[in-house]
Write a protein that holds these residues in place. Structure first.
Motif, PDB file in Angstrom:
ATOM      1  N   GLY A  25       0.868  -1.273   0.030  1.00  0.00           N
ATOM      2  CA  GLY A  25      -0.026   0.006  -0.009  1.00  0.00           C
ATOM      3  C   GLY A  25       0.846   1.376   0.053  1.00  0.00           C
ATOM      4  O   GLY A  25       1.983   1.321  -0.438  1.00  0.00           O
ATOM      5  N   GLU A  26       0.227   2.489   0.574  1.00  0.00           N
ATOM      6  CA  GLU A  26       0.873   3.722   0.562  1.00  0.00           C
ATOM      7  C   GLU A  26       2.113   3.621   1.421  1.00  0.00           C
ATOM      8  O   GLU A  26       3.130   4.252   1.135  1.00  0.00           O
ATOM      9  CB  GLU A  26      -0.060   4.844   0.943  1.00  0.00           C
ATOM     10  CG  GLU A  26      -1.331   5.028  -0.057  1.00  0.00           C
ATOM     11  CD  GLU A  26      -2.259   6.117   0.340  1.00  0.00           C
ATOM     12  OE1 GLU A  26      -1.871   6.707   1.201  1.00  0.00           O
ATOM     13  OE2 GLU A  26      -3.209   6.181  -0.406  1.00  0.00           O
ATOM     14  N   ALA A  27       2.083   2.804   2.807  1.00  0.00           N
ATOM     15  CA  ALA A  27       3.265   2.650   3.370  1.00  0.00           C
ATOM     16  C   ALA A  27       4.490   2.207   2.811  1.00  0.00           C
ATOM     17  O   ALA A  27       5.540   2.547   3.141  1.00  0.00           O
ATOM     18  CB  ALA A  27       2.698   2.094   4.630  1.00  0.00           C
ATOM     19  N   ALA A  28       4.382   1.203   2.017  1.00  0.00           N
ATOM     20  CA  ALA A  28       5.244   0.483   1.331  1.00  0.00           C
ATOM     21  C   ALA A  28       5.982   1.543   0.042  1.00  0.00           C
ATOM     22  O   ALA A  28       7.075   1.596   0.000  1.00  0.00           O
ATOM     23  CB  ALA A  28       4.808  -0.729   0.611  1.00  0.00           C
ATOM     24  N   ILE A  29       4.910   2.227  -0.450  1.00  0.00           N
ATOM     25  CA  ILE A  29       5.616   3.291  -1.314  1.00  0.00           C
ATOM     26  C   ILE A  29       6.358   4.332  -0.840  1.00  0.00           C
ATOM     27  O   ILE A  29       7.404   4.575  -1.179  1.00  0.00           O
ATOM     28  CB  ILE A  29       4.416   3.659  -2.245  1.00  0.00           C
ATOM     29  CG1 ILE A  29       3.877   2.734  -3.216  1.00  0.00           C
ATOM     30  CG2 ILE A  29       4.696   4.874  -3.186  1.00  0.00           C
ATOM     31  CD1 ILE A  29       2.498   3.052  -3.723  1.00  0.00           C
ATOM     32  N   GLN A  45      10.016  -5.733   5.244  1.00  0.00           N
ATOM     33  CA  GLN A  45       8.593  -4.999   5.543  1.00  0.00           C
ATOM     34  C   GLN A  45       7.761  -4.630   4.202  1.00  0.00           C
ATOM     35  O   GLN A  45       6.643  -4.368   4.415  1.00  0.00           O
ATOM     36  CB  GLN A  45       8.917  -3.582   5.966  1.00  0.00           C
ATOM     37  CG  GLN A  45       9.663  -3.851   7.546  1.00  0.00           C
ATOM     38  CD  GLN A  45       8.805  -4.309   8.355  1.00  0.00           C
ATOM     39  OE1 GLN A  45       7.701  -4.106   8.709  1.00  0.00           O
ATOM     40  NE2 GLN A  45       9.345  -5.162   9.428  1.00  0.00           N
ATOM     41  N   ILE A  46       8.552  -4.720   3.049  1.00  0.00           N
ATOM     42  CA  ILE A  46       7.769  -4.252   1.857  1.00  0.00           C
ATOM     43  C   ILE A  46       7.854  -5.177   0.939  1.00  0.00           C
ATOM     44  O   ILE A  46       8.651  -6.191   1.002  1.00  0.00           O
ATOM     45  CB  ILE A  46       8.031  -2.771   1.589  1.00  0.00           C
ATOM     46  CG1 ILE A  46       9.689  -2.778   0.753  1.00  0.00           C
ATOM     47  CG2 ILE A  46       7.914  -1.684   2.240  1.00  0.00           C
ATOM     48  CD1 ILE A  46       9.902  -1.632   0.360  1.00  0.00           C
ATOM     49  N   GLY A  80       6.685  -6.336  -3.530  1.00  0.00           N
ATOM     50  CA  GLY A  80       6.244  -5.845  -4.879  1.00  0.00           C
ATOM     51  C   GLY A  80       7.196  -4.789  -5.510  1.00  0.00           C
ATOM     52  O   GLY A  80       8.312  -4.933  -5.246  1.00  0.00           O
ATOM     53  N   VAL A  81       6.516  -4.062  -6.340  1.00  0.00           N
ATOM     54  CA  VAL A  81       7.307  -2.966  -7.199  1.00  0.00           C
ATOM     55  C   VAL A  81       8.182  -2.170  -6.186  1.00  0.00           C
ATOM     56  O   VAL A  81       9.273  -1.753  -6.601  1.00  0.00           O
ATOM     57  CB  VAL A  81       6.236  -2.170  -7.881  1.00  0.00           C
ATOM     58  CG1 VAL A  81       7.265  -0.888  -8.627  1.00  0.00           C
ATOM     59  CG2 VAL A  81       5.805  -3.218  -9.237  1.00  0.00           C
ATOM     60  N   PRO A  82       7.684  -1.524  -5.191  1.00  0.00           N
ATOM     61  CA  PRO A  82       8.522  -0.934  -4.314  1.00  0.00           C
ATOM     62  C   PRO A  82       9.671  -1.625  -3.772  1.00  0.00           C
ATOM     63  O   PRO A  82      10.793  -0.833  -3.597  1.00  0.00           O
ATOM     64  CB  PRO A  82       7.557  -0.475  -3.206  1.00  0.00           C
ATOM     65  CG  PRO A  82       6.186  -0.544  -3.590  1.00  0.00           C
ATOM     66  CD  PRO A  82       6.055  -1.611  -4.625  1.00  0.00           C
ATOM     67  N   LEU A  83       9.674  -2.769  -3.368  1.00  0.00           N
ATOM     68  CA  LEU A  83      10.703  -3.326  -2.834  1.00  0.00           C
ATOM     69  C   LEU A  83      11.765  -3.560  -4.214  1.00  0.00           C
ATOM     70  O   LEU A  83      13.104  -3.268  -4.020  1.00  0.00           O
ATOM     71  CB  LEU A  83      10.426  -4.832  -2.574  1.00  0.00           C
ATOM     72  CG  LEU A  83      11.593  -5.693  -2.106  1.00  0.00           C
ATOM     73  CD1 LEU A  83      12.441  -5.076  -1.103  1.00  0.00           C
ATOM     74  CD2 LEU A  83      11.167  -7.115  -1.660  1.00  0.00           C
TER      75      LEU A  83
END
Length: 98
Positions: A1-5, A56-57, A59-62
């Motif tokens: 979500g937004e926290a990961a981004i 912690q994160i 997908g694409v942010p990782l």
């Protein structure tokens, strides 16, 4: 979500800052103090990416965070290698070594 981004965005800012500091140190008269600060910021970025982001994160942010860290480490490695060899590149280095 937004926290990961947001977390990945923080990592990107730290990583770009580390690479930018190293390039600035390299191109501005080989400033050793600035180089040392860049190395410390790189260590902070490594800790953030591999101790926090990796667990912690997802997908694409990782992927973005880890990929940009790899690109930054590559640039920093090239700068530090040229720094230790006096800044000459390519064929000139090969001729000087032989």
């Amino acid at each position: 979500g937004e926290a990961a981004i947001f977390a990945a965005g923080q990592s990107v800012v730290i990583i770009v800052g580390a690479a930018g500091l190293m390039m600035l140190a390299f191109f501005r008269g080989r400033n050793r103090e600035l180089r040392n600060v860049a190395v410390m910021v790189t260590m902070v970025a490594a800790g953030k990416v591999f101790l926090f982001d990796l667990f912690q994160i997802q997908g694409v942010p990782l992927v973005t965070s880890v990929f940009l860290f790899g690109v930054a480490i590559s640039l920093i490695s090239v700068a530090l290698t040229r720094w230790s060899k006096g800044g000459r590149g390519g064929e000139e280095e090969a001729k000087a070594a032989s």
